[in-house]
Design an enzyme around this catalytic site. Structure first.
Site, PDB file in Angstrom:
ATOM      1  N   LYS A 173      42.272  43.128  44.935  1.00  0.00           N
ATOM      2  CA  LYS A 173      42.855  41.509  46.084  1.00  0.00           C
ATOM      3  C   LYS A 173      42.668  42.756  47.362  1.00  0.00           C
ATOM      4  O   LYS A 173      42.312  42.196  48.523  1.00  0.00           O
ATOM      5  CB  LYS A 173      43.888  41.321  45.775  1.00  0.00           C
ATOM      6  CG  LYS A 173      43.637  40.058  44.410  1.00  0.00           C
ATOM      7  CD  LYS A 173      42.583  39.185  44.869  1.00  0.00           C
ATOM      8  CE  LYS A 173      42.947  38.279  43.764  1.00  0.00           C
ATOM      9  NZ  LYS A 173      42.015  36.763  43.523  1.00  0.00           N
ATOM     10  N   ASN A 217      35.960  32.303  44.558  1.00  0.00           N
ATOM     11  CA  ASN A 217      37.299  32.286  43.901  1.00  0.00           C
ATOM     12  C   ASN A 217      37.825  32.786  42.693  1.00  0.00           C
ATOM     13  O   ASN A 217      38.851  33.279  42.197  1.00  0.00           O
ATOM     14  CB  ASN A 217      37.207  30.326  43.756  1.00  0.00           C
ATOM     15  CG  ASN A 217      38.357  29.493  42.770  1.00  0.00           C
ATOM     16  OD1 ASN A 217      40.024  29.999  43.443  1.00  0.00           O
ATOM     17  ND2 ASN A 217      38.107  29.654  41.591  1.00  0.00           N
ATOM     18  N   ASP A 268      28.367  34.203  36.014  1.00  0.00           N
ATOM     19  CA  ASP A 268      29.427  35.303  35.498  1.00  0.00           C
ATOM     20  C   ASP A 268      29.081  36.465  36.938  1.00  0.00           C
ATOM     21  O   ASP A 268      28.380  37.340  37.020  1.00  0.00           O
ATOM     22  CB  ASP A 268      29.717  36.507  34.756  1.00  0.00           C
ATOM     23  CG  ASP A 268      29.942  37.554  34.121  1.00  0.00           C
ATOM     24  OD1 ASP A 268      30.853  37.778  34.826  1.00  0.00           O
ATOM     25  OD2 ASP A 268      29.530  37.770  33.132  1.00  0.00           O
ATOM     26  N   VAL A 269      30.512  36.257  37.394  1.00  0.00           N
ATOM     27  CA  VAL A 269      30.240  36.996  38.802  1.00  0.00           C
ATOM     28  C   VAL A 269      30.407  38.298  39.151  1.00  0.00           C
ATOM     29  O   VAL A 269      30.268  39.352  39.455  1.00  0.00           O
ATOM     30  CB  VAL A 269      31.801  36.461  39.731  1.00  0.00           C
ATOM     31  CG1 VAL A 269      31.967  35.280  40.007  1.00  0.00           C
ATOM     32  CG2 VAL A 269      33.030  37.046  38.712  1.00  0.00           C
ATOM     33  N   TYR A 305      45.094  44.415  39.551  1.00  0.00           N
ATOM     34  CA  TYR A 305      44.905  43.144  40.542  1.00  0.00           C
ATOM     35  C   TYR A 305      45.237  43.582  41.664  1.00  0.00           C
ATOM     36  O   TYR A 305      44.598  43.527  42.440  1.00  0.00           O
ATOM     37  CB  TYR A 305      45.940  41.985  39.640  1.00  0.00           C
ATOM     38  CG  TYR A 305      45.696  40.535  40.437  1.00  0.00           C
ATOM     39  CD1 TYR A 305      44.784  39.725  39.734  1.00  0.00           C
ATOM     40  CD2 TYR A 305      47.011  40.142  41.240  1.00  0.00           C
ATOM     41  CE1 TYR A 305      44.948  38.369  40.959  1.00  0.00           C
ATOM     42  CE2 TYR A 305      46.849  39.490  42.058  1.00  0.00           C
ATOM     43  CZ  TYR A 305      45.560  38.454  41.415  1.00  0.00           C
ATOM     44  OH  TYR A 305      46.128  36.887  42.169  1.00  0.00           O
TER      45      TYR A 305
HETATM   46  N1  LIG Z   1      47.410  30.843  40.589  1.00  0.00           N
HETATM   47  C1  LIG Z   1      47.735  31.935  41.781  1.00  0.00           C
HETATM   48  O1  LIG Z   1      49.315  31.871  41.291  1.00  0.00           O
HETATM   49  C2  LIG Z   1      47.118  31.855  42.182  1.00  0.00           C
HETATM   50  C3  LIG Z   1      48.166  33.326  43.068  1.00  0.00           C
HETATM   51  C4  LIG Z   1      47.373  34.246  43.581  1.00  0.00           C
HETATM   52  C5  LIG Z   1      45.723  34.443  43.767  1.00  0.00           C
HETATM   53  N2  LIG Z   1      45.161  33.425  43.626  1.00  0.00           N
HETATM   54  C6  LIG Z   1      43.832  33.789  42.826  1.00  0.00           C
HETATM   55  O2  LIG Z   1      43.264  32.421  42.761  1.00  0.00           O
HETATM   56  C7  LIG Z   1      42.104  32.365  42.677  1.00  0.00           C
HETATM   57  C8  LIG Z   1      41.842  31.319  41.304  1.00  0.00           C
HETATM   58  O3  LIG Z   1      42.902  31.583  40.189  1.00  0.00           O
HETATM   59  P1  LIG Z   1      43.242  30.331  39.428  1.00  0.00           P
HETATM   60  O4  LIG Z   1      45.403  30.614  38.840  1.00  0.00           O
HETATM   61  O5  LIG Z   1      42.950  28.792  39.823  1.00  0.00           O
HETATM   62  O6  LIG Z   1      43.004  30.614  37.970  1.00  0.00           O
HETATM   63  P2  LIG Z   1      42.392  30.267  36.795  1.00  0.00           P
HETATM   64  O7  LIG Z   1      42.165  31.063  35.407  1.00  0.00           O
HETATM   65  O8  LIG Z   1      42.938  28.207  36.049  1.00  0.00           O
HETATM   66  O9  LIG Z   1      40.806  29.779  37.427  1.00  0.00           O
HETATM   67  C9  LIG Z   1      40.052  30.943  37.524  1.00  0.00           C
HETATM   68  C10 LIG Z   1      38.740  30.411  37.430  1.00  0.00           C
HETATM   69  O10 LIG Z   1      37.657  31.699  37.422  1.00  0.00           O
HETATM   70  C11 LIG Z   1      36.501  31.419  36.300  1.00  0.00           C
HETATM   71  N3  LIG Z   1      36.398  33.382  35.709  1.00  0.00           N
HETATM   72  C12 LIG Z   1      36.883  34.083  35.525  1.00  0.00           C
HETATM   73  N4  LIG Z   1      36.567  35.162  35.198  1.00  0.00           N
HETATM   74  C13 LIG Z   1      35.342  34.126  35.125  1.00  0.00           C
HETATM   75  C14 LIG Z   1      33.772  35.058  35.368  1.00  0.00           C
HETATM   76  N5  LIG Z   1      34.201  36.373  35.626  1.00  0.00           N
HETATM   77  N6  LIG Z   1      32.443  34.712  36.253  1.00  0.00           N
HETATM   78  C15 LIG Z   1      32.632  33.457  36.400  1.00  0.00           C
HETATM   79  N7  LIG Z   1      34.159  32.829  36.787  1.00  0.00           N
HETATM   80  C16 LIG Z   1      35.456  33.271  35.806  1.00  0.00           C
HETATM   81  C17 LIG Z   1      37.305  30.722  35.439  1.00  0.00           C
HETATM   82  O11 LIG Z   1      36.235  31.028  34.581  1.00  0.00           O
HETATM   83  C18 LIG Z   1      38.046  30.182  35.752  1.00  0.00           C
HETATM   84  O12 LIG Z   1      36.881  28.882  36.288  1.00  0.00           O
HETATM   85  C19 LIG Z   1      41.643  33.570  41.809  1.00  0.00           C
HETATM   86  O13 LIG Z   1      41.093  34.788  42.026  1.00  0.00           O
HETATM   87  C20 LIG Z   1      43.254  34.361  41.622  1.00  0.00           C
HETATM   88  O14 LIG Z   1      43.385  35.435  41.561  1.00  0.00           O
HETATM   89  C21 LIG Z   1      45.833  33.135  42.438  1.00  0.00           C
END
Ligand SMILES: NC(=O)c1ccc[n+]([C@@H]2O[C@H](COP(=O)([O-])OP(=O)(O)OC[C@H]3O[C@@H](n4cnc5c(N)ncnc54)[C@H](O)[C@@H]3O)[C@@H](O)[C@H]2O)c1
Length: 254
Positions: free
Chosen positions: A159, A89, A62-63, A155
């Protein structure tokens, strides 16, 4: 094999972008710790990597809890002897009118998307400094840390903070041989994002129209940069926020 013999941790590796990076890093020769909240999903991905001949360890994380992040670094070093690459990530997104955003929700986003990144950087750096060889940190931030999207106050603020942390820590730790860079993705078609598109809750046509390259991104679009920033080929890069967005943030016309 650009990451041969490197040891990496990827937070939030159970799904989406983190899962993609963990699998790709293993394909490039790294031993990878996959850390997240759902052990069931992580264990299945770790098995998939091992079945393909790679090395993988699944750990709960849990980050938001600094001691949880410390434990993941410690167990990775116990298993693989060192830490070369830390990919922060894990993240959550939320959309609320700001005047109604509840303090608990605000705090949850900051705890995960900003404090979680700091704890990951801090724990990794302690190990990288102690082992004497340094390493590199890759923070996955967002274009919404560079430009504003209404109703995403927590958010965007988190970020933007993570982008600044990337620059600050890069300057602070350069003398310790630690590089800190960020990838700021635009819209990326993860399973979650596809689900939102399928429900008609994301105006994908409008997003594509506003994007110079005319499409949203795929997880595979991020892999080249993720490997580059984790490898020695980016040796003189630190403090960079690399947008991967088909031109979204560059665009400022009608
Ligand atoms: N998908 C997009 O369009 C997008 C765009 C810009 C930025 N991002 C960023 O990329 C990263 C990954 O996004 P994604 O789309 O793959 O999301 P996702 O929801 O598919 O995956 C998120 C991951 O983070 C984990 N997570 C969440 N809270 C956590 C916690 N407290 N402790 C440990 N793990 C935790 C989840 O279990 C999951 O494995 C994020 O930081 C997101 O903000 C995503």
């Amino acid at each position: 094999m650009k990451l041969r013999d490197k040891v990496a941790i990827v937070t939030g590796a159970s799904k989406g972008i983190g899962k993609g990076i963990a699998i790709r890093y293993a394909e490039e020769g790294a031993a990878v710790t996959l850390a997240s909240r759902s052990m069931e999903l992580l264990t299945a991905i770790a098995r998939q990597i091992e079945d393909a001949g790679g090395r993988a360890l699944a750990l709960p994380l849990d980050v938001r809890q600094p001691e949880s992040v410390e434990a993941v670094v410690r167990k990775t070093v116990e298993a693989y002897g060192r830490l070369d690459i830390m990919v922060n990530n894990a993240g959550i997104s939320m959309a609320h009118p700001s005047e109604d955003l509840q303090p608990d929700d605000w705090q949850r986003a900051l705890d995960t998307d900003l404090s979680g990144v700091f704890y990951g950087c801090r724990s990794a750096a302690k190990q990288m400094i102690a082992q004497g060889t340094g390493g590199c940190i890759v923070n996955i931030t967002s274009v919404y840390g560079l430009v504003a999207a209404p109703m995403r106050a927590a958010y965007c603020a988190s970020k933007a903070g993570a982008n600044m942390l990337t620059k600050l820590l890069a300057c602070e730790w350069a003398s310790k041989k630690i590089r800190v860079n960020a990838i700021a993705p635009g819209y990326i078609r993860t399973e979650l994002v596809q689900g939102v598109i399928d429900k008609g809750m994301l105006p994908v046509g409008a997003i594509e129209k506003r994007t110079p390259q005319g499409r949203i991104g795929e997880v595979s679009d991020l892999m080249g940069v993720a490997v580059l920033l984790g490898s020695d080929e980016s040796e003189f890069m630190t403090g960079a926020i690399v947008t991967v967005d088909g031109g979204w943030t560059a665009y400022g016309y009608l």
